[in-house]
Design a protein around this motif. Structure first.
Motif, short mmCIF file in Angstrom:
data_model
loop_
_atom_site.label_atom_id
_atom_site.label_comp_id
_atom_site.label_asym_id
_atom_site.label_seq_id
_atom_site.Cartn_x
_atom_site.Cartn_y
_atom_site.Cartn_z
N ARG A 1 -14.61 2.14 15.03
CA ARG A 1 -14.43 1.04 14.29
C ARG A 1 -15.74 0.41 13.67
N GLU A 2 -16.67 0.73 14.28
CA GLU A 2 -18.15 0.45 13.64
C GLU A 2 -18.37 1.13 12.38
N GLU A 3 -17.82 2.40 12.42
CA GLU A 3 -17.65 3.19 10.97
C GLU A 3 -16.93 2.85 10.23
N VAL A 4 -15.97 2.34 10.44
CA VAL A 4 -15.04 1.84 9.56
C VAL A 4 -15.43 0.51 8.96
N ARG A 5 -15.90 -0.36 9.63
CA ARG A 5 -16.72 -1.66 9.24
C ARG A 5 -17.74 -1.57 8.23
N ARG A 6 -18.54 -0.39 8.69
CA ARG A 6 -19.74 -0.14 7.86
C ARG A 6 -19.24 0.10 6.25
N TYR A 7 -18.22 0.95 6.17
CA TYR A 7 -17.57 1.39 4.79
C TYR A 7 -16.42 0.46 4.36
N TYR A 8 -16.29 -0.38 5.05
CA TYR A 8 -14.78 -1.31 4.59
C TYR A 8 -14.98 -2.17 3.36
N SER A 9 -13.97 -1.96 2.64
CA SER A 9 -13.96 -2.95 1.24
C SER A 9 -12.76 -3.72 1.42
N PRO A 10 -12.84 -5.00 0.98
CA PRO A 10 -11.70 -6.08 0.97
C PRO A 10 -10.51 -5.40 0.08
N THR A 11 -10.70 -4.57 -0.84
CA THR A 11 -9.96 -4.28 -2.08
C THR A 11 -8.69 -3.06 -1.22
N LEU A 12 -9.31 -2.61 -0.04
CA LEU A 12 -8.55 -1.61 0.73
C LEU A 12 -6.99 -2.31 1.06
N LYS A 13 -7.09 -3.62 1.12
CA LYS A 13 -5.95 -4.27 1.67
C LYS A 13 -4.81 -4.29 0.36
N ALA A 14 -5.29 -4.06 -0.83
CA ALA A 14 -4.29 -3.90 -2.04
C ALA A 14 -3.73 -2.65 -1.82
N TRP A 15 -4.12 -1.58 -1.16
CA TRP A 15 -3.64 -0.37 -1.01
C TRP A 15 -2.94 -0.02 -0.04
N LEU A 16 -3.05 -0.63 1.33
CA LEU A 16 -2.54 -0.47 2.48
C LEU A 16 -1.45 -1.48 2.71
N GLY A 17 -1.59 -2.96 2.29
CA GLY A 17 -0.90 -3.83 2.34
C GLY A 17 -0.79 -4.54 3.60
N ASP A 18 -0.24 -5.60 3.91
CA ASP A 18 -0.16 -6.40 5.04
C ASP A 18 1.34 -6.12 5.38
N LEU A 19 1.64 -5.55 6.70
CA LEU A 19 2.95 -5.24 7.19
C LEU A 19 3.36 -6.44 7.96
N GLY A 20 2.70 -7.41 8.02
CA GLY A 20 3.27 -8.59 8.87
C GLY A 20 3.35 -8.46 10.20
N ASP A 21 2.90 -7.58 11.03
CA ASP A 21 2.92 -7.54 12.49
C ASP A 21 1.68 -7.92 13.10
N GLY A 22 0.69 -8.54 12.31
CA GLY A 22 -0.61 -9.07 13.06
C GLY A 22 -1.61 -7.92 13.28
N VAL A 23 -1.17 -6.65 13.03
CA VAL A 23 -1.98 -5.38 13.26
C VAL A 23 -2.43 -4.74 12.14
N HIS A 24 -1.55 -4.24 11.42
CA HIS A 24 -1.45 -3.43 10.03
C HIS A 24 -1.43 -4.50 9.09
N ASP A 25 -2.57 -5.23 8.71
CA ASP A 25 -2.87 -6.09 7.96
C ASP A 25 -3.97 -5.59 6.77
#
Length: 208
Positions: free
Chosen positions: A118-142
């Motif tokens: 998760r530290e590696e993911v946070r290092r390279y994370y971009s908020p625009t990823l949400k547009a590609w993965l979407g929010d599944l509405g389960d509080g986890v896969h958001d």
């Protein structure tokens, strides 16, 4: 190793374009820096993997998230549940290619690894990823930086080949026109290669 040939050119080079454009009068530092600059200007590359079931080569567009190893290794973010992660688990070998509108290009051969730290993911994370993965509405896969579907895809470069322009558009047109009339190979770019040994050399230097 078998080879394919359809003719015999005797003592003449069968691929004179290569001989005309290959640029060997350049330092390793200059080669790496020019490659890094070109990749950064493109931002998006095509990643090729092998389909597990059919054996076919497949490609998809990927955005470069970062560089490591003295800017030799490429970092991407990925959906860990996608087909490409299955393909890379079966065969880590990959190719990343870049091209721009002027015809400059780069081809990176390497091996990929998928990391979910998760530290590696946070290092390279971009908020625009949400547009590609979407929010599944389960509080986890958001689609947030804590979404377990997001991983880091690291490509460790083995070798690279690229071509950059050293002439203006008018100069390149003139070279092609001359070649068309005379049969002389057109010198339109600087074709450069970074071998496996050079990659190792550069990586060792960058680590100091």
């Amino acid at each position: 190793m078998s080879t394919f040939s359809n003719t015999d050119t005797g003592s003449k080079p069968s691929g004179p374009y290569y001989n005309k454009n290959i640029d060997t009068d350049v330092t390793l530092k200059e080669k790496v820096e020019a490659l890094t600059k070109f990749i950064s200007s493109c931002k998006f590359g095509m990643m090729t993997t092998r389909d597990c079931s059919s054996g076919k080569l497949v490609s998809r567009c990927m955005a470069v998230a970062g560089m490591e190893g003295g800017d030799m290794d490429l970092i991407f973010t990925t959906n860990t549940e996608s087909h490409k992660t299955d393909e890379l688990k079966a065969d880590r070998h990959t190719n990343i290619s870049f091209c721009d509108g002027s015809g400059q290009w780069a081809s990176i051969a390497g091996e990929a690894s998928i990391e979910t730290d998760r530290e590696e993911v946070r290092r390279y994370y971009s908020p625009t990823l949400k547009a590609w993965l979407g929010d599944l509405g389960d509080g986890v896969h958001d689609g947030s930086r804590d979404d377990p579907r997001i991983g880091v895809l690291r490509v460790r470069t083995a070798s690279a080949t690229y071509a950059i322009m050293d002439k203006t558009l008018a100069g390149r047109v003139a070279e092609v026109a001359k070649g068309t009339l005379t049969g002389e190979p057109a010198g339109v770019n600087k074709l450069r290669e970074i071998s496996e040994d050079e990659v190792k050399q550069w990586r060792a230097t960058a680590a100091k």
